[in-house]
Write an enzyme that holds these catalytic residues in place. Sequence first.
Site, PDB file in Angstrom:
ATOM      1  N   LYS A 234      67.435  38.364  -0.224  1.00 29.34           N
ATOM      2  CA  LYS A 234      67.231  39.798  -0.345  1.00 29.34           C
ATOM      3  C   LYS A 234      65.774  40.158  -0.070  1.00 29.34           C
ATOM      4  O   LYS A 234      64.879  39.314  -0.174  1.00 29.34           O
ATOM      5  CB  LYS A 234      67.589  40.269  -1.765  1.00 29.34           C
ATOM      6  CG  LYS A 234      69.049  40.166  -2.129  1.00 29.34           C
ATOM      7  CD  LYS A 234      69.281  40.651  -3.560  1.00 29.34           C
ATOM      8  CE  LYS A 234      70.723  40.523  -3.988  1.00 29.34           C
ATOM      9  NZ  LYS A 234      71.604  41.465  -3.287  1.00 29.34           N
ATOM     10  N   ARG A 312      82.048  37.704  -5.075  1.00 30.61           N
ATOM     11  CA  ARG A 312      83.478  37.523  -4.776  1.00 30.61           C
ATOM     12  C   ARG A 312      83.888  36.059  -4.857  1.00 30.61           C
ATOM     13  O   ARG A 312      85.044  35.749  -5.114  1.00 30.61           O
ATOM     14  CB  ARG A 312      83.788  38.111  -3.401  1.00 30.61           C
ATOM     15  CG  ARG A 312      83.121  37.414  -2.243  1.00 30.61           C
ATOM     16  CD  ARG A 312      83.019  38.273  -1.001  1.00 30.61           C
ATOM     17  NE  ARG A 312      82.158  39.428  -1.225  1.00 30.61           N
ATOM     18  CZ  ARG A 312      81.848  40.333  -0.284  1.00 30.61           C
ATOM     19  NH1 ARG A 312      82.346  40.198   0.929  1.00 30.61           N
ATOM     20  NH2 ARG A 312      81.054  41.343  -0.553  1.00 30.61           N
TER      21      ARG A 312
END
Length: 451
Positions: A234, A312
């Site tokens: 990020k 996920r």
Amino acid sequence: MQLTTQPQSPDLTLHFAASTDAAGRLGRGLKPGEVRLSTRGEESDEALALAPTNAADAREVGRALAELARKLSAKSLRVEACEFPAALASAAAVAGWQDRRYKGQAAQDEETESTGEMQLHVSGLSAEEQQRTEGLLRGVTFARELTSAPANVLNPATLAREARGLASEHLQVEIWDESDIQARGMGLLLAVAAGSDLGPRLIRLTLPARGEKRRVIALVGKGITFDTGGYSLKTSAGMYGMKNDMGGAAAVLGAMAALAELREQVPEGVEVRAYVAAAENMVGPRAMRPGDIYRAANGKTVEVTNTDAEGRLVLGDALTVACDEGATEVIDLATLTGVKVSALGNDMAALFCNDRALAAGLEQAAESAGEMVWELPLHRPYLRGYQKNTLADLKNSDMQPAGASIKAALFLQEFVTRPWAHLDIAGNAEKDSVATGWGVGTLVEYVLAQG
């Protein structure tokens, strides 16, 4: 803020006026949900609001009252009788929360001296409503404290320890460490945690049914205690605040804390279980890389194309375990996709569901809790982007932002075999840099309504 059953000599009293009532000069122009200081006294103050005509207005009044009380440094509040007293009380109590744990001692002492622990008495609040409000408050506060904690304090091991602290005569807590997770074949959770020297945890809580068990509601939470993005790193701005990437786990644990307090109100025959997949998504010698392939607990293989799509992965394994262990319905919560915020903002969660009755129940529960959800479609063709051009059964991302929240939900659906709902709460877990505990109310209201 603490609810009291006996009114004390209040520092601040809230009165209500009907919307058709002129309410005198001081009440002129009052809007629904607004609280206005009307009288300043030597020993106590008085405020005025329009009598709420629905639960939403009552919550707005509660929040406004808490804000006024802070400004006045009031320590004891009294609210005269109105409709929807429980909605007002819960909103005021939640709005009165402040996290002082990480301030210096001098600052803590100063704040304690100025505000102390606020006492709130709401006339007309029944004993059952008060118990329910207090149970919810405990759960929301626990969730907020978990979400608010910095990552050097809260990690998978300490999150497991906090969960273990909920254990009681009625609430069972079990912690799976790395060896247990490996033995269960949870390769996706292991992959996400591989870059951290702390290892993963699977936190499992059970609130057994009263009487003969007829339903098992499983609550599954994403517990990424810090998310660097892994090797799909990020940006600095994107990484700041990623301590709250376990907001789903916090909501699930907070709901279990509240339900344990409200066990006698949980319908007979309903067992509630919680599964929290906890890990740090870090960079390190053992960290997963783009292009790596891992086997999930249900046997499917997943190619990691984006290490920052890690939530996920851990949820996939946790959902598999929840289904395999006999859940009759499964609800997961996760701060999953940034594009959910683009679609619905920070106040509303995205709901995905493969069962109409479950979706309707969650929508009603969210409305009762004063939390908003909006259902988005599980448009099956979107999953093709995760199935093509890969050696594995699935990719964890097709690297295309269009429809990304839907595609992430479709990925999760590959790991469920029961009626299932997914709540994407990205943006909901924190508001104005303050943890919200979003989701606790919806989950608790849903369980309590299953009579």
